[in-house]
Design a protein around this motif. Structure first.
Motif: not given
Length: 231
Positions: A179-180, A199-201, A210-211, A218-219
Motif C-alpha cells: 500500500r505504501i 499523506t501516507i502517514s 514507520t512508513i 519493501a524496496i
C-alpha cells in the motif's frame, strides 16, 4: 436540512450515529461525503470520516477467531487496501470505480471480496515467499540496503519484462508495504507540515519513521526479487 448543507463538524457527528438512531447515515452517504472532502482537500472532514469508514468496513467483514482467521484477515486487508488506494487517489483525480460504493456499497463489497478471496488463495499457494510468514519480516537474505534503487524508474518501467517482474514482486509484499509503494507511485507524500495535504502517514495512521522503514524494506525486497529474476 440535507447532509450536504451541514457544517463539517455536524456532518461528522451525523455519520458517527449508530444504526438504531433515526438520523443514521448509510455507508453510501459516508463514502460520498468522504470523497467530497478528499476532492476539496478538506482534512477536517476527511480524517474523521476515513476513520468512520474503516470502522464500518470492519463491521461489514467480521473477523472470527477460527482456523480460517488468517485467511479472512488477508481477505479483509486486501479489500481495505483496494478501497484505501482508490480513496487516496481520489484527492488527485476522480475515481469512477468508487461510484458503485456510493450507489450500493453491499454490491460493491461482494465484488471486492470475490477478487480478494481469489488473490488470497493464490497467495496461500505461492512457494518461496519473500517474507517469513510467522514474523511478517522480510527474509534476512532479502533485507539489504535498498541503496538508490527506484522500483518505478521510468527507464525500467518502459520495458515489458521489468513491469512483469515488478508486478510479481509487488504481489509478494506484505499488505502495508504494498500500500505504501502504491501511494508513493501516485506521488502521495509520506508526511507534510500542511494539515490539508493528504499523506501516507495520515492515511495509514502510522508515524513517518514507520512508513519510511516499511518503504525501505519493501524496496529492498523488490530489488532482491528483480535481481533474482535477472540471474
Amino acid at each position: 436540512m440535507t447532509l450536504d448543507t451541514l457544517p463539517d463538524a455536524d456532518i461528522v457527528a451525523r455519520c458517527r450515529l449508530g444504526r438504531g438512531n433515526s438520523a443514521f447515515v448509510p455507508i453510501e452517504c459516508v463514502v460520498h461525503m468522504l470523497r467530497r472532502g478528499l476532492r476539496a482537500n478538506n482534512d477536517a472532514l476527511t480524517s474523521p470520516l476515513f476513520t468512520e469508514f474503516l470502522q464500518r468496513l470492519r463491521r461489514h467483514i467480521p473477523l472470527r477467531e477460527d482456523k480460517e482467521s488468517h485467511f479472512r484477515v488477508q481477505v479483509f486487508e486486501q479489500v481495505q487496501d483496494r478501497l484505501t488506494s482508490l480513496l487516496a487517489k481520489e484527492s488527485i483525480e476522480y475515481q469512477d470505480k468508487l461510484d458503485f460504493c456510493e450507489i450500493q456499497f453491499a454490491g460493491a463489497l461482494v465484488r471486492l471480496l470475490q477478487d480478494a478471496r481469489k488473490k488470497a488463495t493464490k497467495d496461500k499457494n505461492r512457494k518461496a515467499p519473500l517474507m517469513n510468514e510467522e514474523t511478517g519480516e522480510v527474509d534476512a537474505q532479502v533485507d539489504q540496503a535498498a541503496g538508490s534503487f527506484n522500483p518505478f524508474d521510468p527507464e525500467n518501467i518502459s520495458e515489458e519484462k521489468y513491469r512483469t517482474v515488478l508486478d510479481e514482486a509487488m504481489e509478494e509484499l506484505p499488505a502495508t508495504q504494498k500500500r505504501i509503494l502504491e501511494m508513493l507511485r501516485n506521488n502521495i507524500l509520506i508526511d507534510s507540515q500542511d494539515p490539508t495535504v493528504p499523506t501516507i502517514s495520515k492515511t495509514l495512521g502510522k508515524s513517518e519513521k514507520t512508513i519510511r522503514n516499511q518503504r525501505d524494506k519493501a524496496i529492498a525486497a523488490i530489488k532482491a526479487f528483480v535481481n533474482k529474476g535477472e540471474r
